[in-house]
Design an enzyme around this catalytic site. Structure first.
Site, mmCIF file in Angstrom:
data_model
loop_
_atom_site.group_PDB
_atom_site.id
_atom_site.type_symbol
_atom_site.label_atom_id
_atom_site.label_comp_id
_atom_site.label_asym_id
_atom_site.label_seq_id
_atom_site.Cartn_x
_atom_site.Cartn_y
_atom_site.Cartn_z
ATOM 1 N N ILE A 16 14.053 32.257 -20.824
ATOM 2 C CA ILE A 16 13.244 32.903 -21.873
ATOM 3 C C ILE A 16 12.195 33.821 -21.243
ATOM 4 N N ALA A 92 8.616 25.272 -16.821
ATOM 5 C CA ALA A 92 8.883 23.879 -17.154
ATOM 6 C C ALA A 92 10.224 23.476 -16.586
ATOM 7 N N GLU A 93 10.414 22.185 -16.460
ATOM 8 C CA GLU A 93 11.766 21.644 -16.355
ATOM 9 C C GLU A 93 12.227 21.562 -17.800
ATOM 10 N N SER A 94 13.431 22.118 -18.091
ATOM 11 C CA SER A 94 13.750 22.328 -19.511
ATOM 12 C C SER A 94 15.031 21.657 -20.008
ATOM 13 N N THR A 139 8.411 23.211 -27.660
ATOM 14 C CA THR A 139 9.730 23.011 -28.255
ATOM 15 C C THR A 139 9.650 22.214 -29.555
ATOM 16 N N ASP A 140 10.674 22.374 -30.397
ATOM 17 C CA ASP A 140 10.734 21.547 -31.619
ATOM 18 C C ASP A 140 11.049 20.088 -31.293
ATOM 19 N N GLU A 141 11.507 19.832 -30.045
ATOM 20 C CA GLU A 141 11.916 18.458 -29.699
ATOM 21 C C GLU A 141 10.748 17.483 -29.697
ATOM 22 N N TYR A 164 12.119 14.593 -21.289
ATOM 23 C CA TYR A 164 11.779 16.019 -21.424
ATOM 24 C C TYR A 164 10.811 16.223 -22.596
ATOM 25 N N LYS A 168 6.853 17.469 -22.687
ATOM 26 C CA LYS A 168 6.390 18.660 -23.418
ATOM 27 C C LYS A 168 5.321 18.255 -24.441
ATOM 28 N N LEU A 204 24.270 24.210 -23.754
ATOM 29 C CA LEU A 204 25.534 24.166 -24.495
ATOM 30 C C LEU A 204 26.313 25.491 -24.532
ATOM 31 N N ASP A 294 28.182 9.848 -25.348
ATOM 32 C CA ASP A 294 27.016 10.532 -25.920
ATOM 33 C C ASP A 294 25.839 10.553 -24.949
HETATM 34 P P1 NAD Z 1 14.437 27.539 -17.738
HETATM 35 O O1 NAD Z 1 14.730 26.182 -17.227
HETATM 36 O O2 NAD Z 1 15.542 28.526 -17.895
HETATM 37 O O3 NAD Z 1 13.334 28.237 -16.804
HETATM 38 C C1 NAD Z 1 12.221 27.566 -16.324
HETATM 39 C C2 NAD Z 1 11.558 28.435 -15.264
HETATM 40 O O4 NAD Z 1 10.384 27.744 -14.797
HETATM 41 C C3 NAD Z 1 12.436 28.685 -14.036
HETATM 42 O O5 NAD Z 1 12.345 30.038 -13.647
HETATM 43 C C4 NAD Z 1 11.843 27.784 -12.974
HETATM 44 O O6 NAD Z 1 12.023 28.263 -11.653
HETATM 45 C C5 NAD Z 1 10.371 27.776 -13.368
HETATM 46 N N1 NAD Z 1 9.657 26.579 -12.890
HETATM 47 C C6 NAD Z 1 10.050 25.293 -12.997
HETATM 48 N N2 NAD Z 1 9.139 24.479 -12.420
HETATM 49 C C7 NAD Z 1 8.143 25.283 -11.972
HETATM 50 C C8 NAD Z 1 6.904 25.040 -11.294
HETATM 51 N N3 NAD Z 1 6.529 23.796 -10.977
HETATM 52 N N4 NAD Z 1 6.124 26.098 -10.983
HETATM 53 C C9 NAD Z 1 6.510 27.371 -11.304
HETATM 54 N N5 NAD Z 1 7.666 27.657 -11.917
HETATM 55 C C10 NAD Z 1 8.473 26.621 -12.256
HETATM 56 O O7 NAD Z 1 13.665 27.324 -19.101
HETATM 57 P P2 NAD Z 1 13.704 28.186 -20.444
HETATM 58 O O8 NAD Z 1 14.880 27.786 -21.240
HETATM 59 O O9 NAD Z 1 13.477 29.582 -20.094
HETATM 60 O O10 NAD Z 1 12.405 27.592 -21.185
HETATM 61 C C11 NAD Z 1 11.134 28.162 -20.980
HETATM 62 C C12 NAD Z 1 10.111 27.385 -21.798
HETATM 63 O O11 NAD Z 1 10.467 27.409 -23.172
HETATM 64 C C13 NAD Z 1 10.007 25.918 -21.413
HETATM 65 O O12 NAD Z 1 8.662 25.541 -21.447
HETATM 66 C C14 NAD Z 1 10.811 25.201 -22.506
HETATM 67 O O13 NAD Z 1 10.313 23.891 -22.711
HETATM 68 C C15 NAD Z 1 10.540 26.087 -23.690
HETATM 69 N N6 NAD Z 1 11.576 26.102 -24.738
HETATM 70 C C16 NAD Z 1 12.890 26.348 -24.406
HETATM 71 C C17 NAD Z 1 13.860 26.423 -25.424
HETATM 72 C C18 NAD Z 1 15.314 26.704 -25.108
HETATM 73 O O14 NAD Z 1 16.139 26.628 -26.003
HETATM 74 N N7 NAD Z 1 15.670 27.059 -23.878
HETATM 75 C C19 NAD Z 1 13.472 26.240 -26.747
HETATM 76 C C20 NAD Z 1 12.126 25.980 -27.040
HETATM 77 C C21 NAD Z 1 11.191 25.923 -26.029
HETATM 78 O O1 DAU Z 2 15.335 22.502 -29.388
HETATM 79 C C1 DAU Z 2 14.781 23.197 -28.314
HETATM 80 C C2 DAU Z 2 15.382 22.692 -27.030
HETATM 81 O O2 DAU Z 2 16.721 23.165 -26.993
HETATM 82 C C3 DAU Z 2 14.630 23.140 -25.785
HETATM 83 O O3 DAU Z 2 13.354 22.576 -25.802
HETATM 84 C C4 DAU Z 2 15.363 22.719 -24.508
HETATM 85 O O4 DAU Z 2 14.701 23.251 -23.378
HETATM 86 C C5 DAU Z 2 16.780 23.250 -24.576
HETATM 87 O O5 DAU Z 2 17.499 22.787 -23.456
HETATM 88 C C6 DAU Z 2 17.474 22.794 -25.862
HETATM 89 O O6 DAU Z 2 17.690 21.361 -25.861
HETATM 90 P P1 DAU Z 2 19.057 20.714 -26.407
HETATM 91 O O7 DAU Z 2 19.193 19.378 -25.797
HETATM 92 O O8 DAU Z 2 19.158 20.812 -27.879
HETATM 93 O O9 DAU Z 2 20.104 21.778 -25.779
HETATM 94 P P2 DAU Z 2 21.490 21.601 -25.007
HETATM 95 O O10 DAU Z 2 22.046 22.970 -24.846
HETATM 96 O O11 DAU Z 2 21.375 20.751 -23.803
HETATM 97 O O12 DAU Z 2 22.369 20.824 -26.082
HETATM 98 C C7 DAU Z 2 22.596 21.336 -27.388
HETATM 99 C C8 DAU Z 2 23.432 20.329 -28.152
HETATM 100 O O13 DAU Z 2 24.735 20.290 -27.577
HETATM 101 C C9 DAU Z 2 22.901 18.916 -28.084
HETATM 102 O O14 DAU Z 2 23.154 18.266 -29.322
HETATM 103 C C10 DAU Z 2 23.716 18.257 -26.982
HETATM 104 C C11 DAU Z 2 25.059 18.965 -27.104
HETATM 105 N N1 DAU Z 2 25.811 19.131 -25.828
HETATM 106 C C12 DAU Z 2 25.177 19.685 -24.758
HETATM 107 C C13 DAU Z 2 25.836 19.853 -23.559
HETATM 108 C C14 DAU Z 2 25.130 20.451 -22.370
HETATM 109 C C15 DAU Z 2 27.155 18.758 -25.767
HETATM 110 O O15 DAU Z 2 27.747 18.274 -26.755
HETATM 111 N N2 DAU Z 2 27.804 18.934 -24.576
HETATM 112 C C16 DAU Z 2 27.203 19.450 -23.464
HETATM 113 O O16 DAU Z 2 27.867 19.549 -22.401
#
Ligand code: NAD
Ligand code: DAU
Length: 358
Positions: A16, A92-94, A139-141, A164, A168, A204, A294
């Site tokens: 993001i 973040a670790e995400s 996140t909504d989580e 996770y 958050k 996913l 699961d």
């Molecule tokens: P991502 O895992 O793709 O990227 C995370 C980035 O943070 C990476 O570039 C990583 O190198 C960096 N990072 C990790 N630990 C670090 C540290 N200790 N110091 C500096 N940098 C560090 O994550 P994303 O999907 O881009 O998510 C970004 C943010 O948005 C997160 O806070 C996540 O919780 C939030 N978010 C993600 C989603 C989603 O669907 N991906 C949805 C809602 C909120």
């Molecule tokens: O809702 C926001 C969150 O969305 C963010 O905060 C997280 O950073 C982001 O990773 C994401 O979390 P989810 O756990 O919802 O996303 P993920 O893509 O891991 O999984 C989406 C759905 O798909 C979930 O119900 C689990 C399922 N899934 C996921 C994987 C990786 C599968 O069925 N098979 C898979 O291999």
């Protein structure tokens, strides 16, 4: 409208963060200041996603600073060196599955890292934080899991259920506590599932696309009926800019796509799309769908009510799911080199660890 000159983006080499930086530095965007990207380049961080940005703006409007947000000396020095007035905190670790296998990194970065960044902001802005802003991306989580009906609003109680989401939630509480206790100017956003270009293929949608392209099994957790609310990543980036420039200090805003899909239905839609774009027979791909064990504590349904953001700041999602998914598949098909780089030894190890035991 709030203006910002020197923006510290944490985690700007992740999915993001990359999309946010690309949006702000695109020629047509209103932002005219500098972006300082601090990123530890974990497995999820990838500088090649910003190569063209570095070439065009490096040393002028874009600066990459490698490092850990948990390092107080580093982050304090960045505030001073670049006279930071705005923090946009993505780092973040995400990934939920990784938090189940190894929660420690999530506590270190998401809780302690956020704390360290907040402390640095508090020290630097001191008793005169006028015009400054710390925007925290969450996140909504944090709200837990919904049944068949209902939506998460900004006042829904926190009920995180994975390491996770608990980490958050903890960071969200710290951010709000720094506002109430020290007067730190903050805003906070809680977003639903993002998809789009540059997403690491442990999540996913990109995981399924890449598995389809290489003829691998498509692992569906549990009964496949879990529901997520999907938002195109550029719409998330746009919402963040809207909040940063117009949001009320001390407020939190939900961001969502108003776009709920059961995982299995989404997967079938994606299969048809990939089949149409590549010529691989849809039935062949469908034959690789595999229901696997699961995810422990797997949240059943997320659904965001984003009416506050729409009403107060006039934001709304602009990319419909059909268009967004097609753009996403096109992007992965057009970037084999990016994919090759990502599929390093570390990625292979993760696939083995997470999927072989299921
Ligand atoms: P991502 O895992 O793709 O990227 C995370 C980035 O943070 C990476 O570039 C990583 O190198 C960096 N990072 C990790 N630990 C670090 C540290 N200790 N110091 C500096 N940098 C560090 O994550 P994303 O999907 O881009 O998510 C970004 C943010 O948005 C997160 O806070 C996540 O919780 C939030 N978010 C993600 C989603 C989603 O669907 N991906 C949805 C809602 C909120
Ligand atoms: O809702 C926001 C969150 O969305 C963010 O905060 C997280 O950073 C982001 O990773 C994401 O979390 P989810 O756990 O919802 O996303 P993920 O893509 O891991 O999984 C989406 C759905 O798909 C979930 O119900 C689990 C399922 N899934 C996921 C994987 C990786 C599968 O069925 N098979 C898979 O291999």
């Amino acid at each position: 409208m709030r203006s910002c000159k020197n923006l510290l983006v944490s985690g700007g080499a992740g999915f993001i963060g990359v999309n946010f930086i690309r949006l702000l530095l695109s020629p047509e965007h209103a932002f005219s200041g500098r972006i300082i990207n601090v990123d530890a380049l974990t497995y999820a961080g990838n500088l090649s996603s910003l190569e063209d940005i570095e070439a065009r703006h490096g040393g002028k409007r874009y600066f990459f600073e490698p490092g850990d947000i948990g390092n107080p000396e580093l982050v304090q020095s960045l505030f001073k060196q670049y006279e930071i007035d705005t923090v946009v905190h993505f780092a973040a670790e995400s990934h939920v599955d990784r938090s189940i296998v190894g929660p420690e990194a999530f506590i270190k970065t998401n809780v302690l890292g956020t704390f360290t960044l907040l402390e640095a902001a508090r020290q630097y802005w001191g008793t005169h934080p006028e015009g400054a802003l710390f925007h925290h991306i969450s996140t909504d989580e944090v709200y837990g899991s919904l049944g068949e009906t209902g939506y998460f609003t900004e006042t829904s109680p926190y009920d995180p259920r994975s390491p996770y989401s608990a980490s958050k939630a903890s960071s969200d509480h710290l951010v709000m506590a720094y506002h109430h206790t020290y007067g730190l100017p903050v805003t906070l956003s809680n977003c639903s599932n993002n998809y789009g270009p540059y997403q690491f293929p442990e999540k996913l949608i990109p995981l399924m696309i890449l598995n389809m392209l290489s003829g691998k099994a498509l692992p569906v957790y549990g009964d496949g009926k879990n529901i997520r609310d999907w938002l195109y990543v550029e719409d998330h980036a746009g919402a963040l800019w809207t909040i940063i420039t117009g949001g009320r200090i001390g407020e939190k805003y939900n961001i969502g796509g108003e776009n709920e899909w059961e995982n299995i239905t989404l997967l079938h839609t994606l299969i048809d799309l990939v089949s149409c774009k590549t010529g691989i027979a849809a039935d062949t791909i469908k034959g690789t769908v595999t229901f696997v064990k699961d995810r422990p504590g797997h949240d059943r349904r997320y659904a965001i009510d984003c009416s506050k953001l729409k009403r107060e700041l006039g934001w709304k999602p602009s990319v419909d799911f059909e268009t967004g998914l097609a753009k996403t598949v096109d992007w992965y098909l057009a970037h084999p080199q990016w994919i090759q780089q990502i599929q390093s030894g570390e990625y292979q190890k993760w696939l083995k660890k997470n999927y072989e035991a299921r």
